[in-house]
Design a protein around this motif. Structure first.
Motif, PDB file in Angstrom:
ATOM      1  N   CYS A  33       0.833  -1.193   0.000  1.00 54.06           N
ATOM      2  CA  CYS A  33       0.000   0.000   0.000  1.00 54.06           C
ATOM      3  C   CYS A  33       0.874   1.251   0.000  1.00 54.06           C
ATOM      4  O   CYS A  33       1.541   1.535   0.996  1.00 54.06           O
ATOM      5  CB  CYS A  33      -0.922  -0.013   1.208  1.00 54.06           C
ATOM      6  SG  CYS A  33      -2.005   1.417   1.312  1.00 54.06           S
ATOM      7  N   THR A  50      -3.867   6.817  -3.768  1.00 56.22           N
ATOM      8  CA  THR A  50      -3.295   5.587  -3.236  1.00 56.22           C
ATOM      9  C   THR A  50      -3.787   4.403  -4.053  1.00 56.22           C
ATOM     10  O   THR A  50      -4.840   4.462  -4.689  1.00 56.22           O
ATOM     11  CB  THR A  50      -3.661   5.330  -1.765  1.00 56.22           C
ATOM     12  OG1 THR A  50      -5.075   5.130  -1.650  1.00 56.22           O
ATOM     13  CG2 THR A  50      -3.229   6.484  -0.874  1.00 56.22           C
ATOM     14  N   PHE A  51      -3.021   3.338  -4.024  1.00 54.03           N
ATOM     15  CA  PHE A  51      -3.481   2.074  -4.576  1.00 54.03           C
ATOM     16  C   PHE A  51      -4.407   1.391  -3.594  1.00 54.03           C
ATOM     17  O   PHE A  51      -4.304   1.584  -2.385  1.00 54.03           O
ATOM     18  CB  PHE A  51      -2.300   1.159  -4.879  1.00 54.03           C
ATOM     19  CG  PHE A  51      -1.439   1.623  -6.003  1.00 54.03           C
ATOM     20  CD1 PHE A  51      -1.864   1.491  -7.313  1.00 54.03           C
ATOM     21  CD2 PHE A  51      -0.193   2.182  -5.756  1.00 54.03           C
ATOM     22  CE1 PHE A  51      -1.072   1.923  -8.370  1.00 54.03           C
ATOM     23  CE2 PHE A  51       0.618   2.611  -6.797  1.00 54.03           C
ATOM     24  CZ  PHE A  51       0.168   2.480  -8.103  1.00 54.03           C
ATOM     25  N   PRO A  58      -7.093   2.518  -8.412  1.00 50.13           N
ATOM     26  CA  PRO A  58      -6.612   3.302  -7.273  1.00 50.13           C
ATOM     27  C   PRO A  58      -7.637   4.326  -6.814  1.00 50.13           C
ATOM     28  O   PRO A  58      -8.624   4.598  -7.507  1.00 50.13           O
ATOM     29  CB  PRO A  58      -5.360   3.983  -7.824  1.00 50.13           C
ATOM     30  CG  PRO A  58      -5.627   4.108  -9.289  1.00 50.13           C
ATOM     31  CD  PRO A  58      -6.432   2.896  -9.663  1.00 50.13           C
ATOM     32  N   SER A  71       0.918   5.268 -10.590  1.00 49.23           N
ATOM     33  CA  SER A  71       1.325   4.047 -11.278  1.00 49.23           C
ATOM     34  C   SER A  71       2.545   3.445 -10.602  1.00 49.23           C
ATOM     35  O   SER A  71       3.205   4.093  -9.786  1.00 49.23           O
ATOM     36  CB  SER A  71       1.613   4.314 -12.759  1.00 49.23           C
ATOM     37  OG  SER A  71       2.693   5.214 -12.910  1.00 49.23           O
ATOM     38  N   ARG A  72       2.828   2.198 -10.933  1.00 47.82           N
ATOM     39  CA  ARG A  72       3.990   1.483 -10.409  1.00 47.82           C
ATOM     40  C   ARG A  72       4.851   0.960 -11.547  1.00 47.82           C
ATOM     41  O   ARG A  72       4.344   0.571 -12.593  1.00 47.82           O
ATOM     42  CB  ARG A  72       3.569   0.270  -9.576  1.00 47.82           C
ATOM     43  CG  ARG A  72       2.852   0.513  -8.274  1.00 47.82           C
ATOM     44  CD  ARG A  72       2.507  -0.842  -7.669  1.00 47.82           C
ATOM     45  NE  ARG A  72       2.017  -0.774  -6.308  1.00 47.82           N
ATOM     46  CZ  ARG A  72       0.792  -1.132  -5.926  1.00 47.82           C
ATOM     47  NH1 ARG A  72      -0.084  -1.553  -6.838  1.00 47.82           N
ATOM     48  NH2 ARG A  72       0.449  -1.057  -4.653  1.00 47.82           N
TER      49      ARG A  72
END
Length: 127
Positions: A33, A50-51, A58, A71-72
């Motif tokens: 998180c 936040t995710f 999100p 994004s990740r």
């Protein structure tokens, strides 16, 4: 200890874009998180994005929906915040934050719910 290092802030004119980056150290971005908060002078720190754990969608604050994207990049172990159509009201210090890695509940929360914080990166939007 976990370390988060934000970067990418700067000064832009209204309508411009910035991309913030938050590489994490001794912490795995994937399946944890993480999110972004911001704080303007004299204002309370507020959540931006936040995710959700176990959810591909999100959470975004109403004020940034449609303009910001979290994004990740798992290969780089980095979380990003793409900010488009920036407004003067977006001016603030932006912080990357993460809950402890064992946490598997609802991701969105108040600043006190997050365990790790970066030092912040300043975003200034002029009109």
């Amino acid at each position: 200890q976990v370390q988060l290092v934000e970067s990418g802030g700067g000064s832009v004119q209204a309508g411009g874009s910035l991309r913030l980056a938050c590489p994490a150290f001794r912490y795995t971005v994937s399946n944890n998180c993480m999110g972004w908060f911001r704080q303007a002078p004299g204002k309370e720190r507020e959540g931006v994005a936040t995710f959700y754990i176990g959810d591909i969608i999100p959470y975004y604050a109403d004020s940034v929906k449609g303009r910001f994207t979290i994004s990740r990049d798992v290969a780089k172990n980095t979380v990003y915040l793409q900010m488009n159509s920036l407004k003067p009201d977006d001016t603030a210090m932006y912080y990357c934050a993460a809950r402890r890695s064992a946490y598997r509940g609802v991701c969105w929360g108040q600043p006190a719910d997050f365990d790790y914080w970066g030092q912040g990166t300043q975003v200034t939007v002029s009109s």
